[in-house]
Enzyme design. Structure first.
Site, PDB file in Angstrom:
ATOM      1  N   GLU A  98       0.846  -1.200   0.000  1.00 39.47           N
ATOM      2  CA  GLU A  98       0.000   0.000   0.000  1.00 39.47           C
ATOM      3  C   GLU A  98       0.884   1.254   0.000  1.00 39.47           C
ATOM      4  OE1 GLU A  98      -2.387   1.547  -0.897  1.00 39.47           O
ATOM      5  OE2 GLU A  98      -4.095   1.305   0.456  1.00 39.47           O
ATOM      6  N   ASP A  99       0.349   2.337  -0.545  1.00 41.77           N
ATOM      7  CA  ASP A  99       1.111   3.584  -0.558  1.00 41.77           C
ATOM      8  C   ASP A  99       1.065   4.273   0.805  1.00 41.77           C
ATOM      9  OD1 ASP A  99      -1.604   4.178  -0.776  1.00 41.77           O
ATOM     10  OD2 ASP A  99      -1.422   5.378  -2.593  1.00 41.77           O
ATOM     11  N   ASP A 102      -4.023   5.657   6.199  1.00 36.88           N
ATOM     12  CA  ASP A 102      -4.549   6.916   6.717  1.00 36.88           C
ATOM     13  C   ASP A 102      -5.604   6.576   7.780  1.00 36.88           C
ATOM     14  OD1 ASP A 102      -4.927   9.763   6.599  1.00 36.88           O
ATOM     15  OD2 ASP A 102      -6.642   9.487   5.289  1.00 36.88           O
ATOM     16  N   PHE A 151      -1.614  16.267   3.948  1.00 36.65           N
ATOM     17  CA  PHE A 151      -1.974  15.609   2.700  1.00 36.65           C
ATOM     18  C   PHE A 151      -0.771  15.633   1.768  1.00 36.65           C
ATOM     19  CE2 PHE A 151      -3.965  14.685  -1.309  1.00 36.65           C
ATOM     20  CZ  PHE A 151      -4.902  13.725  -0.940  1.00 36.65           C
ATOM     21  N   ARG A 164       0.843  12.226  -9.436  1.00 38.76           N
ATOM     22  CA  ARG A 164       1.350  10.881  -9.144  1.00 38.76           C
ATOM     23  C   ARG A 164       2.782  10.692  -9.609  1.00 38.76           C
ATOM     24  NH1 ARG A 164      -2.873   7.496  -7.504  1.00 38.76           N
ATOM     25  NH2 ARG A 164      -4.876   7.834  -8.497  1.00 38.76           N
TER      26      ARG A 164
HETATM   27  P1  IMP Z   1      -7.532   4.952   4.324  1.00 35.58           P
HETATM   28  O1  IMP Z   1      -8.562   3.940   3.949  1.00 35.58           O
HETATM   29  O2  IMP Z   1      -8.137   6.188   4.908  1.00 35.58           O
HETATM   30  O3  IMP Z   1      -6.422   4.395   5.180  1.00 35.58           O
HETATM   31  O4  IMP Z   1      -6.950   5.524   2.982  1.00 35.58           O
HETATM   32  C1  IMP Z   1      -6.042   4.910   2.230  1.00 35.58           C
HETATM   33  C2  IMP Z   1      -6.024   5.554   0.853  1.00 35.58           C
HETATM   34  O5  IMP Z   1      -6.377   6.940   0.888  1.00 35.58           O
HETATM   35  C3  IMP Z   1      -4.631   5.518   0.314  1.00 35.58           C
HETATM   36  O6  IMP Z   1      -4.387   4.320  -0.362  1.00 35.58           O
HETATM   37  C4  IMP Z   1      -4.602   6.726  -0.597  1.00 35.58           C
HETATM   38  O7  IMP Z   1      -5.077   6.383  -1.866  1.00 35.58           O
HETATM   39  C5  IMP Z   1      -5.556   7.698   0.039  1.00 35.58           C
HETATM   40  N1  IMP Z   1      -4.826   8.719   0.850  1.00 35.58           N
HETATM   41  C6  IMP Z   1      -4.779   8.820   2.179  1.00 35.58           C
HETATM   42  N2  IMP Z   1      -4.009   9.856   2.577  1.00 35.58           N
HETATM   43  C7  IMP Z   1      -3.533  10.407   1.444  1.00 35.58           C
HETATM   44  C8  IMP Z   1      -2.638  11.501   1.193  1.00 35.58           C
HETATM   45  O8  IMP Z   1      -2.094  12.194   2.084  1.00 35.58           O
HETATM   46  N3  IMP Z   1      -2.386  11.770  -0.124  1.00 35.58           N
HETATM   47  C9  IMP Z   1      -2.935  11.053  -1.146  1.00 35.58           C
HETATM   48  N4  IMP Z   1      -3.759  10.009  -0.950  1.00 35.58           N
HETATM   49  C10 IMP Z   1      -4.060   9.689   0.337  1.00 35.58           C
HETATM   50 MG    MG Z   2      -4.352   3.892  -2.384  1.00 34.56          MG
END
Ligand code: IMP
Ligand code: MG
Length: 180
Positions: A98-99, A102, A151, A164
């Protein structure tokens, strides 16, 4: 960097050197057996290709499309599978790539989904972690960098599909959207 709204948080050099370390660590942790890297599209594909090449052993590569974020910076809380895997996970060691973690909504959902496919083991490797933002519990085994609640874009991460392809990971400031 000419765009005034972007400030470098992690340089390409920092990212690449950390990924080499992660590749060595993961290679040591999985000395044998089938190891599957499951790349969560689209953001993690840059991390996947560099991490896979930093590995000292064979890895299978597969892709899964998940969407939680609509346009902008906030999560809808809804998780949708937009592309499923091609290869069976049964009996394999599986590492979700995963990138960024959050809220944890995406990975919490995905762990439950993939556990049902009977892998031998299932863990998570993420390049970035924003622990302050967590809403759902997620156990993350490999973390590239813990970052503050900002962010970020670049190296696969987007804001409305933009940025990206930046080499560095940058903080996006005052770019409008729905403001977090
Ligand atoms: P989560 O489900 O809230 O943990 O979100 C995960 C996904 O939200 C990541 O795989 C990203 O695609 C997106 N995301 C969360 N934070 C950021 C950020 O700071 N920049 C860009 N994408 C984000
Ligand atoms: Mg993602």
């Amino acid at each position: 960097m000419t765009d005034p709204t972007l400030g470098v948080l992690l340089s390409s050099q920092q990212i690449q050197s950390r990924i080499r370390e992660m590749g060595e660590e993961i290679s040591r942790d999985y000395p044998q057996g089938n190891l599957h890297f499951i790349c969560i599209l689209k953001g993690a594909c840059f991390f996947l290709t560099d991490l896979a090449r930093a590995m000292k052993r064979d890895v299978f590569v597969d892709f899964m499309g998940i969407s939680t974020y609509g346009k902008g910076k906030t999560t809808s809380g809804e998780v949708k599978v937009t592309k499923d895997l091609d290869i069976s996970l049964q009996g394999a060691d599986v590492l979700i790539i995963e990138d960024i973690v959050d809220s944890g909504v995406t990975l919490n959902y995905l762990m439950h989904l993939l556990e049902q496919r009977r892998p031998k083991s299932l863990r998570i490797a993420t390049l970035l972690d924003k622990p302050e933002r967590r809403q759902r519990p997620v156990e993350v085994t490999y973390v590239g960098f813990q970052i503050p609640d900002k962010f970020v874009v670049g190296y696969g991460l987007d804001f409305d599909e933009k940025y990206r392809n930046l080499d560095d990971i940058c903080v996006l400031e005052e770019a409008g959207g729905d403001g977090v």
